[in-house]
Structures are given as C-alpha cells and as structure tokens.
Design a protein around this motif. Structure first.
Motif, PDB file in Angstrom:
ATOM      1  N   GLY A 143     -10.387  -5.178  -0.278  1.00 51.57           N
ATOM      2  CA  GLY A 143      -9.803  -4.477  -1.407  1.00 51.57           C
ATOM      3  C   GLY A 143     -10.312  -3.055  -1.578  1.00 51.57           C
ATOM      4  N   ASN A 183       4.788  -3.390  -6.973  1.00 53.61           N
ATOM      5  CA  ASN A 183       3.533  -3.338  -6.227  1.00 53.61           C
ATOM      6  C   ASN A 183       3.744  -3.611  -4.743  1.00 53.61           C
ATOM      7  OD1 ASN A 183       2.232  -2.800  -8.578  1.00 53.61           O
ATOM      8  ND2 ASN A 183       1.128  -4.732  -8.714  1.00 53.61           N
ATOM      9  N   ASP A 216      -3.719  -3.520  -6.092  1.00 58.86           N
ATOM     10  CA  ASP A 216      -2.366  -3.673  -5.574  1.00 58.86           C
ATOM     11  C   ASP A 216      -1.570  -2.444  -5.995  1.00 58.86           C
ATOM     12  OD1 ASP A 216      -0.191  -4.749  -4.379  1.00 58.86           O
ATOM     13  OD2 ASP A 216       0.038  -6.446  -5.734  1.00 58.86           O
ATOM     14  N   GLU A 226       4.553  -5.311 -12.488  1.00 57.09           N
ATOM     15  CA  GLU A 226       3.906  -5.649 -11.227  1.00 57.09           C
ATOM     16  C   GLU A 226       4.939  -5.746 -10.113  1.00 57.09           C
ATOM     17  OE1 GLU A 226       0.544  -6.112 -10.981  1.00 57.09           O
ATOM     18  OE2 GLU A 226       0.409  -5.541 -13.084  1.00 57.09           O
ATOM     19  N   VAL A 232      -6.955 -10.786  -1.113  1.00 56.22           N
ATOM     20  CA  VAL A 232      -5.926 -11.711  -1.588  1.00 56.22           C
ATOM     21  C   VAL A 232      -6.288 -13.140  -1.215  1.00 56.22           C
ATOM     22  CG1 VAL A 232      -3.528 -12.417  -1.234  1.00 56.22           C
ATOM     23  CG2 VAL A 232      -4.072 -10.015  -1.573  1.00 56.22           C
ATOM     24  N   SER A 287       2.291  -5.853  -2.929  1.00 54.87           N
ATOM     25  CA  SER A 287       2.419  -7.280  -2.658  1.00 54.87           C
ATOM     26  C   SER A 287       3.857  -7.754  -2.841  1.00 54.87           C
ATOM     27  CB  SER A 287       1.484  -8.085  -3.557  1.00 54.87           C
ATOM     28  OG  SER A 287       1.794  -7.879  -4.923  1.00 54.87           O
ATOM     29  N   MET A 306      -6.140  -5.653   2.374  1.00 57.82           N
ATOM     30  CA  MET A 306      -5.598  -6.689   1.486  1.00 57.82           C
ATOM     31  C   MET A 306      -6.300  -8.031   1.676  1.00 57.82           C
ATOM     32  SD  MET A 306      -3.118  -5.169  -0.209  1.00 57.82           S
ATOM     33  CE  MET A 306      -2.064  -6.486  -0.820  1.00 57.82           C
ATOM     34  N   ILE A 327       1.126 -12.469  -0.985  1.00 52.99           N
ATOM     35  CA  ILE A 327       1.768 -11.772   0.132  1.00 52.99           C
ATOM     36  C   ILE A 327       2.255 -12.739   1.209  1.00 52.99           C
ATOM     37  CG2 ILE A 327       0.449  -9.675  -0.283  1.00 52.99           C
ATOM     38  CD1 ILE A 327      -1.363 -10.390   2.050  1.00 52.99           C
TER      39      ILE A 327
END
Length: 391
Positions: free
Chosen positions: A62, A193, A237, A190, A229, A195, A226, A264
């Motif tokens: 991240g 984003n 994100d 969201e 996740v 994802s 990523m 994802i």
C-alpha cells in the motif's frame, strides 16, 4: 465385445504440458503417484518455480513513492463533475459549474481554469490568483469550491485482468441518487477508485503482479502497490479520472494466494455445466440452474462436481465416474482439458494437489462409470433387438 468397445474412450490430449504440471496451474497435472504413495502437497512449489520477482520489490504494502503520493491522493476532478463555487461578497461568480469536455471550468469574465485531475484546493488557489490578476480584488477573497456531484469516468484497463477493455465506472442511476447528500453540497464515492476499475475489467488474474499496478495519467507513469488488499493492511485506493490508463503486469505464474475474494478479484466464476450422468433434454431436469452456474471466486473442481450432482449414487455403478474440466490458460490463450476419476480424487490424501481452481468461463462435463455405460449399451441393444423383432 460391442459393449466393451463402446465403453472405452481416449484420454484428452493437450498442446501444452498439462499432464506434467508445467501449464498455467500445477493442479491441472495428472496424479503422479498412487494413493498409497501420496506425497505432501507439491503444487504450490511447482507453481512458484515459474514466478518472476515482483516488480514492486520489497516496498511495503500500500505504499507509494513521494511523487505518486502527491499526485494521486485525494479526490481528483474529471470532466462532467458538478461544482458549487462561491466567492465572498460577489454574486457574479457564485453558482454551479460543470467541468467541460476539455477538462476546464469557465467563470464569467475569467479565462478557463483547468480542473481535470486537480483537487478543489488547487481550484480555489487558481481562482484566487485569477480574480486578483483581473483586478476584481486587491486582496485574496474567501473562496469556496465544493463538489456537488461526481460524474462517471472512462478508463482503459489492460494486462493481467480477465477482461481487458475500456471500462466505465462511477455511474449512478437517477433512482439511486441520494438527494440529501446532494442538497448538503458535497459528494463522495468509492465507485471511481482503482479497485472498481480492476473489478469492472473482470478482476485480476492469478498471475497478476499487484505489487506494481501501473497507472498512466497525463504522460506520467505511477506504480501502485496493491498487495495490502490480500494482506489485510491499509491500501490507498486512488480515485481515477477519465483518460487514465491502467496496466496490471504479470508474474507469469499461478499464485494461489490471489484465489481469494477481494475488492480486486473477479466477483465469481460463471461455469458452463453439463450434468449428464443420465442425458437429459434440458438443464432444469438435471438441476443445473443459474444458481449452480454462478460459483464464488476460489471454488475448486471437486466443489463444482458436487454442485452439479456428479457425485453420489450407488457405489457399485458409480465408483468409476469421471468429470472433465475444460479451461484455458489466460496468459497464452491455449485451452486445456483435464479429466479426473471423481471417486479416486475424493479418497486421495493429496487430493488438493490435483484439485484445480476454477477460472471464469470454465466448463465441466460429467461422465458415468464403465459399469453404467455397459448397462446403457445393453439396454440400447435390447431396444434395438425388440425393434428388429417387431419389424
């Protein structure tokens, strides 16, 4: 003799080295040892042998580089976004403005202000400079720029995803709009984003290198990690804007740790099924319905054959029942056909070593045992004999 001949069949051939475990996933390979010589699970190690080093290196999950953090964090505007702009003690500039197709907003008596890819703080700063440059104010006025509504965006997604294409994300139908939030003069989502875009492109494949997902914006390339996740750590994100291009590199190997549901991952697997232990005229009669064709991401072959009623029945007639899995290597595009003796696989201690994970678009067909096949042939020959006698 006729029954024996009808009961025999050829094992499926494959162009790729499926039987040796050198194709997309080692779980496709043929069982190497007998049940009595079952070994500790070897598939993960075989799969890992083909892996390229993650492009993200040892950087923590991240995390972004300094440039990426500054350029991508926060809510970024794109064309179609609706803004509420207010300037202190001046109704001339107050109102609602939409970011135009060229990525700018236009206020009365001022040059166009670039909004595409920028934050509201940056818009406020540029508007302040423009008002003073045009001598509307000697000192900086108080300015408020707030997002009223976020428009959907169109971005390109390629690489190690199941359905690479241009995707549209972030759209909200009229009946789903929250009027209270809109009248509160604010917007957040969201649905724009990174994802969401990966999921809209079918989700990342098991060979994806999610340590270095590439995002190209305005001629600049950013690499985003990523991995958090799947590791349970916080992942920034980032919000996308129209025109972004995303590419997921491949590690050229099957990674079992990516076969878990995540933001994802593919939403599930749609299977093509044929439950033909007794041929039927339709799927409904064989209990193959929509709810059977949709299975969760991470489902394996044995779970699917149980779900399609391929397992069970009298042991004397069903012990040699088999099922065939039709799959495709998503990296090469070459198909693979894998056949398993269901009862033998169920009873093996090392069953997980030869129990493939299912991929989108896979097909499964069930076959009866030799005993049942011979019975069916005998029944058919009896019918033919009766017909001949009647003639």
């Amino acid at each position: 003799m006729a029954a024996a001949g009808c009961a025999s069949y050829d094992r499926p051939d494959n162009l790729a080295p499926v039987a040796e475990g050198l194709d997309y996933q080692a779980q496709w390979r043929s069982p190497e040892v007998s049940r009595s010589n079952a070994q500790y699970l070897r598939s993960p190690a075989i799969n890992a042998q083909a892996c390229r080093a993650p492009l993200g290196g040892g950087e923590g999950s991240g995390k972004f580089g300094g440039l990426a953090a500054a350029a991508l964090r926060g809510e970024r505007l794109t064309r179609g976004d609706l803004l509420d702009i207010r300037v202190e003690q001046d109704e001339t500039f107050n109102g609602s403005y939409e970011v135009s197709r060229d990525g700018t907003i236009r206020l009365p008596f001022l040059d166009a202000i670039r909004a595409q890819g920028r934050t509201v703080d940056e818009i406020e700063a540029e508007l302040d400079s423009a008002l003073r440059a045009e001598q509307f104010y000697d000192d900086s006025p108080r300015i408020s720029v707030r997002i009223l509504d976020l428009a959907p965006v169109s971005v390109g997604v390629s690489g190690a995803v199941f359905e690479p294409h241009q995707v549209g994300i972030g759209g909200v139908s009229a009946d789903q709009r929250d009027s209270v939030r809109i009248t509160a003069m604010g917007a957040s989502t969201e649905a724009r984003n990174l994802s969401a875009a990966l999921r809209a492109a079918g989700g990342v494949r098991p060979d994806a290198d999610i340590s270095a997902v590439e995002l190209r914006r305005g001629g600049q390339l950013y690499k985003l990690d990523m991995r958090g996740v799947f590791e349970g750590s916080n992942v920034v994100d980032v919000m996308l804007i129209t025109g972004d291009e995303i590419r997921v590199p491949s590690r050229q190997c099957f990674q079992e740790d990516l076969m878990r549901p995540s933001p994802i991952s593919p939403p599930g697997v749609s299977l093509f099924l044929s439950n033909l232990t007794q041929p039927a005229s339709g799927n409904a009669e064989s209990a193959v319905g929509r709810e059977v064709r949709e299975v969760p991401w991470g489902t394996r072959y044995l779970q699917a054959v149980v779900d399609t009623n391929c397992v069970g029945g009298p042991r004397a007639t069903s012990a040699d029942r088999s099922a065939v899995l039709f799959s495709r290597n998503p990296v090469t595009g070459v198909s693979a056909v894998i056949e398993r003796n269901i009862e033998d696989l169920l009873r093996r201690a090392d069953r997980d070593d030869y129990d493939p994970y299912l991929l989108p678009g896979d097909a499964i067909a069930c076959y009866d045992s030799t005993v049942t096949n011979i019975t069916e042939v005998a029944r058919l020959l009896g019918i033919i004999g009766v017909v001949s006698f009647l003639r």
